[in-house]
Write an enzyme that holds these catalytic residues in place. Structure first.
Site, PDB file in Angstrom:
ATOM      1  N   TYR A  44      32.379  13.247  53.781  1.00  0.00           N
ATOM      2  CA  TYR A  44      33.487  14.181  53.521  1.00  0.00           C
ATOM      3  C   TYR A  44      33.877  14.218  52.048  1.00  0.00           C
ATOM      4  O   TYR A  44      34.165  15.282  51.503  1.00  0.00           O
ATOM      5  CB  TYR A  44      34.691  13.837  54.405  1.00  0.00           C
ATOM      6  N   ARG A  67      30.227  30.121  76.631  1.00  0.00           N
ATOM      7  CA  ARG A  67      30.805  29.538  75.416  1.00  0.00           C
ATOM      8  C   ARG A  67      32.148  28.882  75.725  1.00  0.00           C
ATOM      9  O   ARG A  67      32.476  27.833  75.168  1.00  0.00           O
ATOM     10  CB  ARG A  67      30.971  30.631  74.360  1.00  0.00           C
ATOM     11  N   ALA A  97      32.037  28.363  62.999  1.00  0.00           N
ATOM     12  CA  ALA A  97      30.921  28.885  63.804  1.00  0.00           C
ATOM     13  C   ALA A  97      30.900  28.267  65.202  1.00  0.00           C
ATOM     14  O   ALA A  97      30.408  28.883  66.147  1.00  0.00           O
ATOM     15  CB  ALA A  97      29.591  28.616  63.106  1.00  0.00           C
ATOM     16  N   ARG A 132      23.472  46.629  66.147  1.00  0.00           N
ATOM     17  CA  ARG A 132      22.851  47.511  65.134  1.00  0.00           C
ATOM     18  C   ARG A 132      21.327  47.443  65.225  1.00  0.00           C
ATOM     19  O   ARG A 132      20.639  48.451  65.073  1.00  0.00           O
ATOM     20  CB  ARG A 132      23.321  47.105  63.734  1.00  0.00           C
ATOM     21  N   HIS A 154      33.793  36.756  70.838  1.00  0.00           N
ATOM     22  CA  HIS A 154      32.362  36.472  70.720  1.00  0.00           C
ATOM     23  C   HIS A 154      31.999  35.784  72.033  1.00  0.00           C
ATOM     24  O   HIS A 154      32.052  34.563  72.145  1.00  0.00           O
ATOM     25  CB  HIS A 154      32.068  35.569  69.524  1.00  0.00           C
TER      26      HIS A 154
END
Ligand SMILES: NC(=O)C1=CN([C@@H]2O[C@H](COP(=O)(O)OP(=O)(O)OC[C@H]3O[C@@H](n4cnc5c(N)ncnc54)[C@H](O)[C@@H]3O)[C@@H](O)[C@H]2O)C=CC1
Ligand SMILES: CC(=O)C(=O)O
Length: 291
Positions: A44, A67, A97, A132, A154
């Protein structure tokens, strides 16, 4: 980040120090083919001075797992990790993330005490890329020429914003007719599944997803590092369609100060309803977590 030159120095910190060292060395071997970036493993304290800290630690989905099922375990990991990160770099922008990414973003905002604008989840940047790509493939054009967004969680409740999607400057419906590749109900359903189920399919085949999310995170880092004011679908705590204080994705403007503004695309009544439901699902889930 190495391949697009989005950073000058990258330090990998992991509980598994041998893995961090091995990953750092493997990535460093790409430097001669990419950009001059110093890549090391560290602890760290080596993060001191970092402008951006990406949090991608914890557990990932097993085949068939959602998830949201990761929440308890990853919330536990973040309780220790966020404190350490704030100790050494309180001025960094945090980029999340780990899944469930929207909820982990909200938890990180609460644990860090940072303004919401500086705690950014990768959100649906990856789902938007998948949308896309699939639309571009169907229409026979470059994905970069397709402008369409995936909004909300998400995860399983995400919303493909078909009504505002464009190919070049034409609506995708008009464009698809002009090029003789109509977007039938069946094609739209296939694209929806291709986006919504992508992670499940890839995890079934290779255990984890790597490249899409790596490229998406590097895209966000580049936008912050160059103060780009890029419009990206990222997650951030705000009020969405009447759902108060919830992290989920809509297009947001990203630059050196993090998220500076958000924009709601034009949506059909069905899409508005689905986005509200997605935000509400996240809000209901996050209120069950003790920070
Ligand atoms: N937001 C998105 O679009 C995506 C999110 N993910 C998520 O990213 C996370 C990581 O995925 P993978 O890299 O595939 O998993 P992984 O299991 O390969 O790596 C996770 C790492 O976290 C480390 N770790 C665990 N607890 C820690 C702690 N307390 N302190 C420091 N390090 C710790 C582990 O040692 C391990 O190396 C998962 O939650 C996954 O679901 C993955 C892909 C896409
Ligand atoms: C794992 C994950 O969240 C994804 O690839 O979408």
């Amino acid at each position: 980040c190495v391949m697009r030159g989005a950073a000058s120095r990258i330090v990998l910190v992991d509980l598994d120090t041998a893995r961090a060292r091995a990953e750092a060395e493997d990535i460093a071997h790409a430097v001669p083919f990419g950009h001059t970036v110093q890549v090391d493993a560290g602890d760290y304290d080596d993060l001191k001075g970092a402008g951006i800290v990406i949090l991608a630690c914890g557990v990932s989905q097993q085949p068939g797992e959602t998830r949201l099922e990761l929440l308890g375990r990853n919330a536990q990991v973040f309780r220790s990790v966020v404190g350490e990160v704030m100790r050494v770099c309180p001025d960094a922008i945090l980029l999340i993330a780990s899944n469930p990414v929207d909820i982990m973003t909200q938890i990180t905002r609460d644990l860090s005490g940072l303004p919401a604008s500086r705690v950014i989840g990768s959100g649906t940047i990856l789902d938007t890329a998948r949308f896309r790509w699939l639309l571009g493939r169907h229409l026979g054009i470059a994905p970069r020429s397709v402008h369409g967004y995936v909004l909300g969680e998400h995860g399983d409740s995400e919303v493909l914003a078909w009504s505002s999607a464009r190919a070049g400057s034409a609506s995708i419906t008009s464009f698809s007719q002009q090029v003789g590749r109509p977007l039938t109900t069946e094609t739209r359903a296939e694209i929806d599944t291709g986006v919504r189920r992508a992670a499940y399919t890839i995890i079934e085949g290779k255990g984890a997803t790597w490249y899409g999310i790596g490229a998406g995170l590097a895209r966000i880092v580049a936008a912050i590092a160059s103060d780009e004011q890029a419009v990206l679908t990222v997650s951030c705590v705000s009020d969405i369609l009447g759902v108060k204080t919830v992290a989920c994705s809509i297009p947001r403007i990203v630059g050196a100060r993090g998220v500076s503004m958000e924009l709601l695309p034009d949506l059909s009544p069905d899409e508005t309803e689905a986005l509200t439901a997605s935000a509400q699902l996240l809000k209901d889930t996050v209120t069950q977590v003790e920070v």
